[in-house]
Design a protein around this motif. Structure first.
Motif, PDB file in Angstrom:
ATOM      1  N   MET A  55       0.853  -1.167   0.000  1.00 16.62           N
ATOM      2  CA  MET A  55       0.000   0.000   0.000  1.00 16.62           C
ATOM      3  C   MET A  55       0.898   1.229   0.000  1.00 16.62           C
ATOM      4  O   MET A  55       1.783   1.363   0.818  1.00 16.62           O
ATOM      5  N   ARG A  56       0.679   2.113  -0.930  1.00 22.09           N
ATOM      6  CA  ARG A  56       1.510   3.305  -1.067  1.00 22.09           C
ATOM      7  C   ARG A  56       0.693   4.534  -0.699  1.00 22.09           C
ATOM      8  O   ARG A  56      -0.437   4.691  -1.142  1.00 22.09           O
ATOM      9  N   PHE A  57       1.258   5.409   0.096  1.00 20.21           N
ATOM     10  CA  PHE A  57       0.577   6.622   0.515  1.00 20.21           C
ATOM     11  C   PHE A  57       1.212   7.810  -0.180  1.00 20.21           C
ATOM     12  O   PHE A  57       2.427   7.911  -0.261  1.00 20.21           O
ATOM     13  N   THR A  58       0.398   8.687  -0.677  1.00 26.58           N
ATOM     14  CA  THR A  58       0.907   9.863  -1.363  1.00 26.58           C
ATOM     15  C   THR A  58       0.553  11.115  -0.579  1.00 26.58           C
ATOM     16  O   THR A  58      -0.324  11.099   0.277  1.00 26.58           O
ATOM     17  N   GLY A  59       1.214  12.205  -0.912  1.00 26.64           N
ATOM     18  CA  GLY A  59       0.942  13.455  -0.215  1.00 26.64           C
ATOM     19  C   GLY A  59       1.561  13.462   1.165  1.00 26.64           C
ATOM     20  O   GLY A  59       2.355  12.613   1.530  1.00 26.64           O
ATOM     21  N   LYS A  60       1.188  14.452   1.953  1.00 27.25           N
ATOM     22  CA  LYS A  60       1.708  14.578   3.306  1.00 27.25           C
ATOM     23  C   LYS A  60       1.079  13.513   4.198  1.00 27.25           C
ATOM     24  O   LYS A  60      -0.138  13.416   4.299  1.00 27.25           O
ATOM     25  N   PRO A  61       1.886  12.694   4.861  1.00 25.06           N
ATOM     26  CA  PRO A  61       1.325  11.634   5.697  1.00 25.06           C
ATOM     27  C   PRO A  61       0.621  12.189   6.932  1.00 25.06           C
ATOM     28  O   PRO A  61       1.032  13.194   7.498  1.00 25.06           O
ATOM     29  N   ARG A  63      21.334   4.296  12.859  1.00 31.25           N
ATOM     30  CA  ARG A  63      21.500   4.577  11.427  1.00 31.25           C
ATOM     31  C   ARG A  63      20.157   4.465  10.706  1.00 31.25           C
ATOM     32  O   ARG A  63      19.795   5.318   9.897  1.00 31.25           O
ATOM     33  N   LEU A  64      19.393   3.423  11.015  1.00 32.89           N
ATOM     34  CA  LEU A  64      18.083   3.241  10.383  1.00 32.89           C
ATOM     35  C   LEU A  64      17.121   4.349  10.797  1.00 32.89           C
ATOM     36  O   LEU A  64      16.283   4.782  10.011  1.00 32.89           O
ATOM     37  N   LYS A  65      17.248   4.817  12.034  1.00 32.41           N
ATOM     38  CA  LYS A  65      16.400   5.905  12.535  1.00 32.41           C
ATOM     39  C   LYS A  65      16.542   7.149  11.667  1.00 32.41           C
ATOM     40  O   LYS A  65      15.546   7.811  11.358  1.00 32.41           O
ATOM     41  N   GLU A  66      17.768   7.460  11.229  1.00 36.66           N
ATOM     42  CA  GLU A  66      17.999   8.629  10.372  1.00 36.66           C
ATOM     43  C   GLU A  66      17.163   8.563   9.100  1.00 36.66           C
ATOM     44  O   GLU A  66      16.711   9.580   8.597  1.00 36.66           O
ATOM     45  N   TRP A  67      16.975   7.368   8.562  1.00 37.73           N
ATOM     46  CA  TRP A  67      16.230   7.190   7.316  1.00 37.73           C
ATOM     47  C   TRP A  67      14.723   7.188   7.529  1.00 37.73           C
ATOM     48  O   TRP A  67      13.961   7.505   6.625  1.00 37.73           O
ATOM     49  N   LEU A  68      14.280   6.794   8.721  1.00 36.85           N
ATOM     50  CA  LEU A  68      12.853   6.544   8.923  1.00 36.85           C
ATOM     51  C   LEU A  68      12.087   7.680   9.588  1.00 36.85           C
ATOM     52  O   LEU A  68      10.876   7.788   9.395  1.00 36.85           O
ATOM     53  N   VAL A  69      12.743   8.500  10.394  1.00 35.58           N
ATOM     54  CA  VAL A  69      12.038   9.582  11.094  1.00 35.58           C
ATOM     55  C   VAL A  69      11.420  10.526  10.055  1.00 35.58           C
ATOM     56  O   VAL A  69      12.065  10.932   9.095  1.00 35.58           O
ATOM     57  N   GLY A  70      10.138  10.822  10.244  1.00 35.59           N
ATOM     58  CA  GLY A  70       9.411  11.687   9.323  1.00 35.59           C
ATOM     59  C   GLY A  70       8.627  10.933   8.263  1.00 35.59           C
ATOM     60  O   GLY A  70       7.810  11.520   7.566  1.00 35.59           O
ATOM     61  N   LYS A  71       8.859   9.628   8.152  1.00 37.42           N
ATOM     62  CA  LYS A  71       8.156   8.810   7.155  1.00 37.42           C
ATOM     63  C   LYS A  71       6.873   8.240   7.757  1.00 37.42           C
ATOM     64  O   LYS A  71       6.721   8.143   8.975  1.00 37.42           O
ATOM     65  N   ASP A  72       5.942   7.861   6.883  1.00 35.46           N
ATOM     66  CA  ASP A  72       4.678   7.262   7.305  1.00 35.46           C
ATOM     67  C   ASP A  72       4.917   5.800   7.678  1.00 35.46           C
ATOM     68  O   ASP A  72       5.331   5.004   6.836  1.00 35.46           O
ATOM     69  N   PRO A  73       4.679   5.409   8.935  1.00 35.61           N
ATOM     70  CA  PRO A  73       4.976   4.045   9.371  1.00 35.61           C
ATOM     71  C   PRO A  73       4.055   2.987   8.762  1.00 35.61           C
ATOM     72  O   PRO A  73       4.352   1.800   8.830  1.00 35.61           O
ATOM     73  N   ARG A  74       2.956   3.410   8.157  1.00 37.81           N
ATOM     74  CA  ARG A  74       2.036   2.446   7.554  1.00 37.81           C
ATOM     75  C   ARG A  74       2.506   1.971   6.193  1.00 37.81           C
ATOM     76  O   ARG A  74       1.966   1.019   5.647  1.00 37.81           O
ATOM     77  N   ASN A  75       3.522   2.583   5.647  1.00 36.44           N
ATOM     78  CA  ASN A  75       4.071   2.204   4.354  1.00 36.44           C
ATOM     79  C   ASN A  75       5.201   1.186   4.577  1.00 36.44           C
ATOM     80  O   ASN A  75       6.348   1.413   4.218  1.00 36.44           O
ATOM     81  N   VAL A  76       4.850   0.053   5.164  1.00 36.51           N
ATOM     82  CA  VAL A  76       5.824  -0.906   5.678  1.00 36.51           C
ATOM     83  C   VAL A  76       6.727  -1.476   4.591  1.00 36.51           C
ATOM     84  O   VAL A  76       7.942  -1.549   4.766  1.00 36.51           O
ATOM     85  N   GLU A  77       6.155  -1.887   3.464  1.00 38.60           N
ATOM     86  CA  GLU A  77       6.977  -2.501   2.421  1.00 38.60           C
ATOM     87  C   GLU A  77       8.025  -1.521   1.886  1.00 38.60           C
ATOM     88  O   GLU A  77       9.174  -1.885   1.650  1.00 38.60           O
ATOM     89  N   TYR A  78       7.639  -0.269   1.696  1.00 38.82           N
ATOM     90  CA  TYR A  78       8.579   0.749   1.218  1.00 38.82           C
ATOM     91  C   TYR A  78       9.697   0.982   2.244  1.00 38.82           C
ATOM     92  O   TYR A  78      10.876   1.070   1.888  1.00 38.82           O
ATOM     93  N   LEU A  79       9.319   1.073   3.517  1.00 42.51           N
ATOM     94  CA  LEU A  79      10.322   1.312   4.552  1.00 42.51           C
ATOM     95  C   LEU A  79      11.260   0.122   4.691  1.00 42.51           C
ATOM     96  O   LEU A  79      12.465   0.289   4.892  1.00 42.51           O
ATOM     97  N   TRP A  80      10.724  -1.097   4.573  1.00 43.36           N
ATOM     98  CA  TRP A  80      11.567  -2.287   4.632  1.00 43.36           C
ATOM     99  C   TRP A  80      12.568  -2.270   3.482  1.00 43.36           C
ATOM    100  O   TRP A  80      13.758  -2.506   3.684  1.00 43.36           O
ATOM    101  N   ALA A  81      12.088  -1.970   2.268  1.00 46.67           N
ATOM    102  CA  ALA A  81      12.976  -1.923   1.105  1.00 46.67           C
ATOM    103  C   ALA A  81      14.039  -0.846   1.282  1.00 46.67           C
ATOM    104  O   ALA A  81      15.201  -1.041   0.915  1.00 46.67           O
ATOM    105  N   ASP A  87       2.597  -3.568  13.474  1.00 45.70           N
ATOM    106  CA  ASP A  87       1.658  -3.342  14.577  1.00 45.70           C
ATOM    107  C   ASP A  87       1.067  -1.940  14.527  1.00 45.70           C
ATOM    108  O   ASP A  87      -0.118  -1.744  14.794  1.00 45.70           O
ATOM    109  N   ILE A  88       1.873  -0.954  14.169  1.00 44.85           N
ATOM    110  CA  ILE A  88       1.365   0.418  14.031  1.00 44.85           C
ATOM    111  C   ILE A  88       0.376   0.494  12.876  1.00 44.85           C
ATOM    112  O   ILE A  88      -0.681   1.124  12.988  1.00 44.85           O
ATOM    113  N   ALA A  89       0.701  -0.148  11.766  1.00 49.84           N
ATOM    114  CA  ALA A  89      -0.192  -0.140  10.599  1.00 49.84           C
ATOM    115  C   ALA A  89      -1.538  -0.777  10.937  1.00 49.84           C
ATOM    116  O   ALA A  89      -2.585  -0.320  10.468  1.00 49.84           O
ATOM    117  N   ALA A  90      -1.531  -1.795  11.769  1.00 53.01           N
ATOM    118  CA  ALA A  90      -2.789  -2.436  12.172  1.00 53.01           C
ATOM    119  C   ALA A  90      -3.572  -1.546  13.136  1.00 53.01           C
ATOM    120  O   ALA A  90      -4.801  -1.534  13.119  1.00 53.01           O
TER     121      ALA A  90
END
Length: 114
Positions: free
Chosen positions: A1-7, A57-75, A102-105
Motif C-alpha cells: 500500500m503506497r501513501f501519497t501526499g503529506k502523511p 543509522r536506520l532511525k535517520e532514514w525513517l524519522v518523518g516517514k509514514d509508518p504504515r508504508n511498511v513494504e517501502y520502509l523495509w525496502a 503493529d502500528i499499521a494495524a
C-alpha cells in the motif's frame, strides 16, 4: 500500500532496548507523532552493542516517514544499508518491521468512507 501526499502519521523516534536475561534480547520501540508506539523484538545471541549502531543509522532514514508504508520502509532499510545484510542488520530491520506492522494495524489508512 503506497501513501501519497503529506502523511497523517509520522515516525518520530526509534529506540533500541537491551534486556539481559542470561542472553541479550533486543527490543525496539517505534513512536509516532499521534502518540502511537509499538515494540518489536530482534533475536541476537551475543552482545547487543552492534544492534544499537544499526538502529540509530536506520532511525535517520525513517524519522518523518509514514509508518504504515511498511513494504517501502523495509525496502529502504534493506537496500540502502552500506553492506549486504548480515545477521545483525537483518535482525535490526526485522525488529523495526515488526513494530511497523503493529502500528499499521492500529492506525489503518483512511479510506474514501472516512
Amino acid at each position: 500500500m503506497r501513501f501519497t501526499g503529506k502523511p497523517e502519521l509520522k515516525i518520530t523516534d526509534i529506540q533500541p532496548f537491551l534486556v539481559d536475561v542470561g542472553r541479550t534480547l533486543v527490543y525496539v520501540k517505534v513512536s509516532t507523532d499521534a502518540g502511537i508506539y509499538r515494540l518489536g523484538r530482534s533475536l541476537f545471541l551475543r552482545t547487543g552493542s552492534g544492534y544499537c549502531r544499526h538502529y540509530h543509522r536506520l532511525k535517520e532514514w525513517l524519522v518523518g516517514k509514514d509508518p504504515r508504508n511498511v513494504e517501502y520502509l523495509w525496502a529502504t532499510m534493506y537496500n540502502f544499508t552500506r553492506f549486504p545484510g548480515g545477521m545483525v542488520v537483518n535482525a535490526a530491520i526485522s525488529g523495526i518491521e515488526h513494530a511497523l506492522w503493529d502500528i499499521a494495524a492500529k492506525r489503518p489508512a483512511c479510506r474514501s468512507t472516512c
